[in-house]
Design a protein around this motif. Structure first.
Motif, PDB file in Angstrom:
ATOM      1  N   LEU A  13       1.893  25.932  -0.858  1.00  0.00           N
ATOM      2  CA  LEU A  13       3.209  26.196  -1.447  1.00  0.00           C
ATOM      3  C   LEU A  13       3.793  24.934  -2.083  1.00  0.00           C
ATOM      4  N   MET A  14       3.565  23.787  -1.443  1.00  0.00           N
ATOM      5  CA  MET A  14       4.030  22.517  -2.015  1.00  0.00           C
ATOM      6  C   MET A  14       3.330  22.222  -3.337  1.00  0.00           C
ATOM      7  N   VAL A  15       2.037  22.501  -3.400  1.00  0.00           N
ATOM      8  CA  VAL A  15       1.276  22.291  -4.630  1.00  0.00           C
ATOM      9  C   VAL A  15       1.815  23.192  -5.738  1.00  0.00           C
ATOM     10  N   LEU A  16       2.051  24.458  -5.428  1.00  0.00           N
ATOM     11  CA  LEU A  16       2.578  25.392  -6.427  1.00  0.00           C
ATOM     12  C   LEU A  16       3.956  24.958  -6.906  1.00  0.00           C
ATOM     13  N   CYS A  17       4.787  24.494  -5.972  1.00  0.00           N
ATOM     14  CA  CYS A  17       6.116  23.998  -6.345  1.00  0.00           C
ATOM     15  C   CYS A  17       6.002  22.759  -7.229  1.00  0.00           C
ATOM     16  N   LYS A  50       4.536  14.555   1.080  1.00  0.00           N
ATOM     17  CA  LYS A  50       4.290  15.570   2.102  1.00  0.00           C
ATOM     18  C   LYS A  50       2.884  16.159   1.986  1.00  0.00           C
ATOM     19  N   ILE A  51       2.393  16.349   0.767  1.00  0.00           N
ATOM     20  CA  ILE A  51       1.046  16.905   0.582  1.00  0.00           C
ATOM     21  C   ILE A  51       0.003  15.979   1.191  1.00  0.00           C
ATOM     22  N   ILE A  52       0.124  14.680   0.918  1.00  0.00           N
ATOM     23  CA  ILE A  52      -0.818  13.725   1.505  1.00  0.00           C
ATOM     24  C   ILE A  52      -0.667  13.693   3.021  1.00  0.00           C
ATOM     25  N   GLN A  53       0.547  13.764   3.484  1.00  0.00           N
ATOM     26  CA  GLN A  53       0.802  13.755   4.934  1.00  0.00           C
ATOM     27  C   GLN A  53       0.117  14.946   5.613  1.00  0.00           C
ATOM     28  N   LYS A  60     -11.368  17.579  -0.698  1.00  0.00           N
ATOM     29  CA  LYS A  60     -11.487  18.574  -1.771  1.00  0.00           C
ATOM     30  C   LYS A  60     -10.129  19.135  -2.158  1.00  0.00           C
ATOM     31  N   PHE A  61      -9.299  19.397  -1.166  1.00  0.00           N
ATOM     32  CA  PHE A  61      -7.959  19.934  -1.438  1.00  0.00           C
ATOM     33  C   PHE A  61      -7.167  18.966  -2.297  1.00  0.00           C
ATOM     34  N   LEU A  62      -7.150  17.692  -1.928  1.00  0.00           N
ATOM     35  CA  LEU A  62      -6.374  16.695  -2.667  1.00  0.00           C
ATOM     36  C   LEU A  62      -6.963  16.427  -4.048  1.00  0.00           C
ATOM     37  N   LEU A  63      -8.302  16.441  -4.158  1.00  0.00           N
ATOM     38  CA  LEU A  63      -8.943  16.240  -5.461  1.00  0.00           C
ATOM     39  C   LEU A  63      -8.570  17.363  -6.428  1.00  0.00           C
ATOM     40  N   VAL A  64      -8.721  18.597  -5.974  1.00  0.00           N
ATOM     41  CA  VAL A  64      -8.395  19.752  -6.831  1.00  0.00           C
ATOM     42  C   VAL A  64      -6.912  19.748  -7.177  1.00  0.00           C
ATOM     43  N   THR A  65      -6.082  19.389  -6.211  1.00  0.00           N
ATOM     44  CA  THR A  65      -4.638  19.315  -6.453  1.00  0.00           C
ATOM     45  C   THR A  65      -4.314  18.325  -7.568  1.00  0.00           C
ATOM     46  N   SER A 188      -9.232   3.916   5.702  1.00  0.00           N
ATOM     47  CA  SER A 188      -9.325   5.343   5.411  1.00  0.00           C
ATOM     48  C   SER A 188      -9.252   5.597   3.906  1.00  0.00           C
ATOM     49  N   THR A 189     -10.192   6.385   3.408  1.00  0.00           N
ATOM     50  CA  THR A 189     -10.269   6.620   1.957  1.00  0.00           C
ATOM     51  C   THR A 189      -9.141   7.504   1.433  1.00  0.00           C
ATOM     52  N   HIS A 190      -8.392   8.155   2.320  1.00  0.00           N
ATOM     53  CA  HIS A 190      -7.298   8.995   1.810  1.00  0.00           C
ATOM     54  C   HIS A 190      -6.206   8.155   1.146  1.00  0.00           C
ATOM     55  N   HIS A 191      -6.201   6.839   1.394  1.00  0.00           N
ATOM     56  CA  HIS A 191      -5.221   5.973   0.736  1.00  0.00           C
ATOM     57  C   HIS A 191      -5.377   5.995  -0.788  1.00  0.00           C
ATOM     58  N   ALA A 192      -6.562   6.339  -1.273  1.00  0.00           N
ATOM     59  CA  ALA A 192      -6.776   6.423  -2.719  1.00  0.00           C
ATOM     60  C   ALA A 192      -5.872   7.468  -3.362  1.00  0.00           C
ATOM     61  N   PHE A 193      -5.460   8.463  -2.591  1.00  0.00           N
ATOM     62  CA  PHE A 193      -4.619   9.513  -3.159  1.00  0.00           C
ATOM     63  C   PHE A 193      -3.168   9.073  -3.337  1.00  0.00           C
ATOM     64  N   TRP A 194      -2.802   7.928  -2.739  1.00  0.00           N
ATOM     65  CA  TRP A 194      -1.481   7.383  -3.048  1.00  0.00           C
ATOM     66  C   TRP A 194      -1.416   6.983  -4.516  1.00  0.00           C
ATOM     67  N   TYR A 195      -2.563   6.707  -5.114  1.00  0.00           N
ATOM     68  CA  TYR A 195      -2.629   6.526  -6.571  1.00  0.00           C
ATOM     69  C   TYR A 195      -2.826   7.867  -7.270  1.00  0.00           C
ATOM     70  N   PHE A 196      -3.854   8.609  -6.864  1.00  0.00           N
ATOM     71  CA  PHE A 196      -4.315   9.769  -7.635  1.00  0.00           C
ATOM     72  C   PHE A 196      -3.267  10.876  -7.732  1.00  0.00           C
ATOM     73  N   LEU A 197      -2.438  11.037  -6.720  1.00  0.00           N
ATOM     74  CA  LEU A 197      -1.426  12.094  -6.725  1.00  0.00           C
ATOM     75  C   LEU A 197      -0.025  11.576  -7.053  1.00  0.00           C
ATOM     76  N   ASN A 198       0.081  10.281  -7.359  1.00  0.00           N
ATOM     77  CA  ASN A 198       1.393   9.698  -7.623  1.00  0.00           C
ATOM     78  C   ASN A 198       2.019  10.319  -8.881  1.00  0.00           C
ATOM     79  N   PRO A 199       3.231  10.858  -8.791  1.00  0.00           N
ATOM     80  CA  PRO A 199       3.861  11.485  -9.963  1.00  0.00           C
ATOM     81  C   PRO A 199       4.006  10.554 -11.160  1.00  0.00           C
TER      82      PRO A 199
END
Length: 449
Positions: A13-17, A50-53, A60-65, A188-199
């Protein structure tokens, strides 16, 4: 499918929003509407956190997002920046065998024999400021503009889509190499998404077609090659990064203590050689004068979202110092201040390990932008990426607060709101000082989680 929805319904729902927010940015926003712009941006930034949290272990979820967010902009015309018109103009010049470094658009447009696709629309679109100056984009950037013009079929929309796809591919590459580096640092490699998903990254790079993403792709790739001790290819790729945007030039002195004298000289030789090869097709006697004069304007003529300079300016105005005199004087002094800071980090700080090198790069880049008279929002993306590799999170905060500078676009005369700039920099400086003093006793450079 139902069980997946039940498990991930809130992040979905957060992704859709978020997609709705980005669609609003892309197709239903005038940059003069600051309230709407800020609301959409801060809403997207909250959901990004919140999505990263919620899904930080779900690659896969974060990449597709992240890819979905970017493709939301695929058919949109950039609405926060008109720079893309100049990108297309320069690309069309090269395709028509005209050197973009030698001619000002205002001069070319009055030549009756001059002809490129969509010339009048591009000239009007780039605005009077860009139209009266020589191009300041480095050679590899120009080559990418030319490729876009060549493959777009003389269509402005085709150029936009082609450049957008390049930038999206670069961001995916940045994610790949950032994860590799984080893995090497045992983070942890999820820190990369602080860049990739940054608005800010999504809106300013994919949305507004700024080529910082291409520069950062080569930059992070070069760091990965350094991590593997493949310094020769790292030098080549680092030169490609400089040839898209000049900012990585700031960090070259740091490689002296990192490599030692002999190896660093070879590294510099390779970097310089690649840059010379890329410059060769554009070189002429006039090129150096035109290019250096255009770059010099950023130090002595332009003002936007300045930090320390605005504070100095307000004090100077109190003592009846003229603004146009101050910026010229400040423009003469600031390069020497930056050089001094770079040399301090080069010779007084350990830069032997790659983590130490990245840490020094972060502080040098921050010092550069703290002192700069012009700090466009997309400039801070580089700071945000470097911050991913350190335990300092003020860099991520700055990618949020910098949007306050867009108040200037709500006015026809681009007048800035100094109170909003005060809020932006107070939050950044305050959190930065908190992190420096509050975490000074930590031996590790990185977050543990």
């Amino acid at each position: 499918m139902f069980s997946y929805w039940k498990l991930h319904r809130f992040p979905i729902l957060m992704v859709l929003c978020s997609i709705l927010f980005y669609a609003g940015f892309a197709y239903d926003l005038e940059r003069t509407d600051f309230i709407k712009l800020a609301t959409l941006f801060f809403g997207a930034f909250f959901l990004y956190y919140k999505i990263i949290q919620f899904e930080k272990w779900n690659f896969k979820f974060l990449l597709v997002t992240g890819i979905l967010f970017r493709f939301t902009f695929i058919l949109a015309t950039p609405n926060l920046s008109q720079d893309f018109y100049r990108f297309i103009w320069d690309g069309e010049l090269i395709v028509n065998s005209i050197n973009p470094y030698l001619f000002v658009p205002n001069t070319l447009i009055t030549d009756p024999e001059f002809s490129i696709a969509n010339a009048i629309q591009l000239h009007e679109g780039m605005g009077p400021l860009s139209a009266k100056h020589f191009s300041n984009y480095p050679p590899l950037n120009q080559i990418l503009f030319a490729l876009s013009a060549f493959f777009s079929g003389k269509s402005i929309f085709g150029n936009i889509v082609f450049m957008r796809l390049l930038i999206i591919l670069a961001d995916v590459g940045i994610l790949y190499f950032t994860r590799q580096l984080l893995r090497r640092f045992n983070v942890s490699t999820h820190h990369a998404f602080w860049y990739f998903l940054n608005p800010l990254v999504i809106i300013e790079l994919t949305g507004n077609l700024h080529f910082e993403g291409i520069m950062l792709f080569f930059f992070v790739w070069s760091l990965c090659l350094l991590a593997k001790d493949n310094w020769q290819w790292a030098a080549v790729v680092y030169a490609l990064s400089i040839s898209v945007k000049l900012i990585p030039l700031l960090f070259l002195p740091l490689f002296l203590p990192h490599f030692g004298l002999k190896k660093s000289m070879l590294f510099y030789f390779l970097v310089g050689g690649v840059i010379v090869v890329l410059l060769a097709p554009f070189y002429s006697v006039e090129f150096i004068d035109n290019y250096s004069a255009t770059i010099g304007l950023w130090f002595s003529n332009f003002e936007f979202n300045a930090g320390l300079y605005n504070l100095i300016k307000q004090i100077a105005l109190y003592f009846d110092v003229k603004g146009y005199e101050l910026i010229k004087d400040f423009g003469k002094i600031s390069p020497y201040l930056i050089i001094s800071i770079v040399l301090l980090f080069t010779f007084l700080k350990k830069n032997q390990s790659l983590s130490q090198l990245i840490n020094s790069m972060l502080w040098i880049l921050c010092a550069y932008y703290f002192l700069a008279t012009t700090v466009h929002p997309w400039y801070i993306i580089f700071v945000g990426l470097l911050g991913v590799f350190t335990h300092y999170r003020f860099a991520i905060l700055w990618t949020c607060t910098v949007v306050l500078s867009y108040w200037a676009y709500a006015n026809s005369d681009y007048r800035e709101n100094l109170w909003l700039l005060f809020i932006e920099y107070s939050l950044v400086y305050g959190f930065m000082l908190y992190e420096i003093t509050g975490r000074n006793n930590k031996k590790t450079l990185f977050c543990k989680n």
